[in-house]
Design an enzyme around this catalytic site. Sequence first.
Site, PDB file in Angstrom:
ATOM      1  N   SER A   1       0.644  -1.303   0.088  1.00  0.00           N
ATOM      2  CA  SER A   1       0.183   0.044   0.129  1.00  0.00           C
ATOM      3  C   SER A   1       0.812   1.338   0.146  1.00  0.00           C
ATOM      4  CB  SER A   1      -0.792  -0.109   1.172  1.00  0.00           C
ATOM      5  OG  SER A   1      -1.281   1.377   1.521  1.00  0.00           O
ATOM      6  N   SER A   2       0.382   2.294  -0.508  1.00  0.00           N
ATOM      7  CA  SER A   2       1.140   3.564  -0.381  1.00  0.00           C
ATOM      8  C   SER A   2       1.607   4.164   1.119  1.00  0.00           C
ATOM      9  CB  SER A   2       0.456   4.687  -1.195  1.00  0.00           C
ATOM     10  OG  SER A   2      -0.930   4.953  -0.867  1.00  0.00           O
ATOM     11  N   CYS A   3       0.641   3.544   1.919  1.00  0.00           N
ATOM     12  CA  CYS A   3       0.779   4.186   3.403  1.00  0.00           C
ATOM     13  C   CYS A   3       2.033   3.587   3.957  1.00  0.00           C
ATOM     14  CB  CYS A   3      -0.173   3.254   4.314  1.00  0.00           C
ATOM     15  SG  CYS A   3      -1.831   3.665   3.909  1.00  0.00           S
TER      16      CYS A   3
ATOM     17  N   TYR B   1      -0.812  -0.963  10.106  1.00  0.00           N
ATOM     18  CA  TYR B   1      -1.065  -1.456   8.660  1.00  0.00           C
ATOM     19  C   TYR B   1       0.022  -1.410   7.983  1.00  0.00           C
ATOM     20  CZ  TYR B   1      -3.422  -1.472   4.392  1.00  0.00           C
ATOM     21  OH  TYR B   1      -3.846  -1.685   3.077  1.00  0.00           O
TER      22      TYR B   1
ATOM     23  N   LYS C   1       2.713  -4.071   6.204  1.00  0.00           N
ATOM     24  CA  LYS C   1       2.672  -4.016   4.825  1.00  0.00           C
ATOM     25  C   LYS C   1       4.272  -4.039   4.441  1.00  0.00           C
ATOM     26  CE  LYS C   1      -1.088  -4.277   3.005  1.00  0.00           C
ATOM     27  NZ  LYS C   1      -1.734  -5.619   2.491  1.00  0.00           N
TER      28      LYS C   1
ATOM     29  N   HIS D   1     -13.256   3.549   2.256  1.00  0.00           N
ATOM     30  CA  HIS D   1     -12.337   4.490   1.936  1.00  0.00           C
ATOM     31  C   HIS D   1     -13.234   5.498   1.216  1.00  0.00           C
ATOM     32  CE1 HIS D   1      -9.174   0.710   1.524  1.00  0.00           C
ATOM     33  NE2 HIS D   1      -8.818   1.770   2.450  1.00  0.00           N
TER      34      HIS D   1
HETATM   35  N1  LIG Z   1      -8.561  -0.923  -1.360  1.00  0.00           N
HETATM   36  C1  LIG Z   1      -7.495   0.196  -1.811  1.00  0.00           C
HETATM   37  O1  LIG Z   1      -7.777   1.320  -1.811  1.00  0.00           O
HETATM   38  C2  LIG Z   1      -6.166  -0.457  -1.644  1.00  0.00           C
HETATM   39  C3  LIG Z   1      -5.238   0.592  -1.476  1.00  0.00           C
HETATM   40  C4  LIG Z   1      -4.037   0.300  -1.250  1.00  0.00           C
HETATM   41  C5  LIG Z   1      -3.514  -1.102  -1.154  1.00  0.00           C
HETATM   42  N2  LIG Z   1      -4.608  -1.976  -1.152  1.00  0.00           N
HETATM   43  C6  LIG Z   1      -4.122  -3.401  -0.987  1.00  0.00           C
HETATM   44  O2  LIG Z   1      -4.618  -4.283  -2.029  1.00  0.00           O
HETATM   45  C7  LIG Z   1      -4.912  -5.660  -1.426  1.00  0.00           C
HETATM   46  C8  LIG Z   1      -6.264  -5.976  -2.052  1.00  0.00           C
HETATM   47  O3  LIG Z   1      -7.359  -4.889  -1.190  1.00  0.00           O
HETATM   48  P1  LIG Z   1      -8.746  -4.842  -1.421  1.00  0.00           P
HETATM   49  O4  LIG Z   1      -9.118  -3.390  -1.472  1.00  0.00           O
HETATM   50  O5  LIG Z   1      -9.036  -5.830  -2.560  1.00  0.00           O
HETATM   51  O6  LIG Z   1      -9.506  -5.373  -0.088  1.00  0.00           O
HETATM   52  P2  LIG Z   1     -10.720  -6.432   0.007  1.00  0.00           P
HETATM   53  O7  LIG Z   1     -11.820  -6.070  -0.985  1.00  0.00           O
HETATM   54  O8  LIG Z   1     -11.128  -5.783   1.539  1.00  0.00           O
HETATM   55  O9  LIG Z   1     -10.169  -7.716  -0.067  1.00  0.00           O
HETATM   56  C9  LIG Z   1      -9.391  -8.184   0.880  1.00  0.00           C
HETATM   57  C10 LIG Z   1      -9.856  -9.731   1.038  1.00  0.00           C
HETATM   58  O10 LIG Z   1      -8.917 -10.547   2.193  1.00  0.00           O
HETATM   59  C11 LIG Z   1      -9.828 -11.369   2.756  1.00  0.00           C
HETATM   60  N3  LIG Z   1      -9.121 -11.379   4.081  1.00  0.00           N
HETATM   61  C12 LIG Z   1      -8.904 -10.629   5.018  1.00  0.00           C
HETATM   62  N4  LIG Z   1      -8.396 -11.259   6.305  1.00  0.00           N
HETATM   63  C13 LIG Z   1      -8.514 -12.451   5.779  1.00  0.00           C
HETATM   64  C14 LIG Z   1      -7.997 -13.783   6.243  1.00  0.00           C
HETATM   65  N5  LIG Z   1      -7.523 -13.703   7.847  1.00  0.00           N
HETATM   66  N6  LIG Z   1      -7.961 -14.802   5.707  1.00  0.00           N
HETATM   67  C15 LIG Z   1      -8.423 -15.076   4.313  1.00  0.00           C
HETATM   68  N7  LIG Z   1      -8.988 -14.017   3.809  1.00  0.00           N
HETATM   69  C16 LIG Z   1      -8.908 -12.574   4.527  1.00  0.00           C
HETATM   70  C17 LIG Z   1     -11.064 -10.372   3.069  1.00  0.00           C
HETATM   71  O11 LIG Z   1     -12.237 -11.200   3.227  1.00  0.00           O
HETATM   72  P3  LIG Z   1     -13.223 -10.742   4.358  1.00  0.00           P
HETATM   73  O12 LIG Z   1     -13.813  -9.318   3.670  1.00  0.00           O
HETATM   74  O13 LIG Z   1     -14.322 -11.540   4.222  1.00  0.00           O
HETATM   75  O14 LIG Z   1     -12.574 -10.444   5.760  1.00  0.00           O
HETATM   76  C18 LIG Z   1     -11.157  -9.960   1.380  1.00  0.00           C
HETATM   77  O15 LIG Z   1     -11.834 -10.823   0.568  1.00  0.00           O
HETATM   78  C19 LIG Z   1      -4.592  -5.452   0.045  1.00  0.00           C
HETATM   79  O16 LIG Z   1      -3.229  -5.923   0.336  1.00  0.00           O
HETATM   80  C20 LIG Z   1      -4.919  -4.000   0.499  1.00  0.00           C
HETATM   81  O17 LIG Z   1      -3.956  -3.836   1.658  1.00  0.00           O
HETATM   82  C21 LIG Z   1      -5.916  -1.669  -1.337  1.00  0.00           C
END
Ligand SMILES: NC(=O)c1ccc[n+]([C@@H]2O[C@H](COP(=O)([O-])OP(=O)(O)OC[C@H]3O[C@@H](n4cnc5c(N)ncnc54)[C@H](OP(=O)(O)O)[C@@H]3O)[C@@H](O)[C@H]2O)c1
Length: 309
Positions: free
Chosen positions: A94-96, A123, A127, A170
């Site tokens: 993440s950019s964080c 967080y 990361k 977000h």
């Molecule tokens: N969204 C953003 O703006 C953003 C920005 C920067 C980086 N990222 C990174 O990009 C990646 C994907 O993010 P996303 O936005 O797609 O998030 P997301 O939609 O919340 O998807 C994350 C998935 O991980 C699952 N998960 C969480 N804890 C888990 C565990 N203990 N075991 C198995 N599965 C688990 C969640 O399931 P549940 O929902 O059922 O818990 C969800 O399906 C992450 O690494 C995030 O840090 C996202």
Amino acid sequence: MVGSAIFRQLTMMGFNQIITRTHSELDLCNQQAVANFFETEKPDEVYLAAAKVGGIHANNTYPAEFIYDNLMIEANVIHQAFKSGVKKLLFLGSSCIYPKMASQPMSEETLLTGKLEPTNEPYAVAKIAGIKLCESYNRQYGNSHNVDYRSVMPTNLYGPGDNYHPENSHVIPALIRRFHEAKKGNSPEVIIWGTGTPMREFLYVDDMASASIFVMNLDKKIYTQHTEPMQSHINVGFGSDMSIKDLAEIIGCVVGYQGKIIFDTSKPDGTPKKLMNSHRLESIGWNAKVKLMDGLKIAYADFLKQSNL
Ligand SMILES: NC(=O)c1ccc[n+]([C@@H]2O[C@H](COP(=O)([O-])OP(=O)(O)OC[C@H]3O[C@@H](n4cnc5c(N)ncnc54)[C@H](OP(=O)(O)O)[C@@H]3O)[C@@H](O)[C@H]2O)c1
């Protein structure tokens, strides 16, 4: 959100043996369960898109879960992937990870050069540990086991599959919900915290999926030329930012809200500007394609679908 987008794109590319697990099917914090999964499935490549994710409110309210879950997910998946013989893995950070006062736009080199933003420090630390796990396995096992684990750092993402929770989401999904509810309730105004002047960058999730697949499949020589063993992560951004005020106006327009947008300037603004420097990825040949207005229209349609509206 991102995992599903990667799945859609790989499927379109013709891959028909993609193994996925939902959270309820496999808790990645459970070391034994993750070990069993890799032992049974023996995948060739791993995209690690699972994480505990949320906005400022969620990060502030659940700091223990944000650091524990993310550390456990990364440590379990990366180590068990290695043990089962996975050669190629992509970790999503993440950019964080960059310091609060990093010079803008934030380049990969600014990692670990200053203090992190306190609200999402747990967080961000997890990361950063994910990047360092990948690098350490490469350094120790790269030659002996042909291990090649890479990391990408996305900017703020939005699109189908987003989380529209009223408190834990977000900025884009939160505003989509607020404007939609204001439209339905005929509210004369929507109040947004802060001055509306902070500048932020947003990337459509299918662009993020395309960048992830691009980096995973980059020739090792090219990847090595553009990274360093102990600074191997690659930023993935849209390339330009916009003010929260402009963002709010565009979302209001996409949703069809016709009332006023009021900025509550008594509330804090946060960092004035957060923009990724994505030159590393652009110089290798990848650029974002989806314009904000186009992506937001799809995101709003997805919100209506998710809400059964
Ligand atoms: N969204 C953003 O703006 C953003 C920005 C920067 C980086 N990222 C990174 O990009 C990646 C994907 O993010 P996303 O936005 O797609 O998030 P997301 O939609 O919340 O998807 C994350 C998935 O991980 C699952 N998960 C969480 N804890 C888990 C565990 N203990 N075991 C198995 N599965 C688990 C969640 O399931 P549940 O929902 O059922 O818990 C969800 O399906 C992450 O690494 C995030 O840090 C996202």
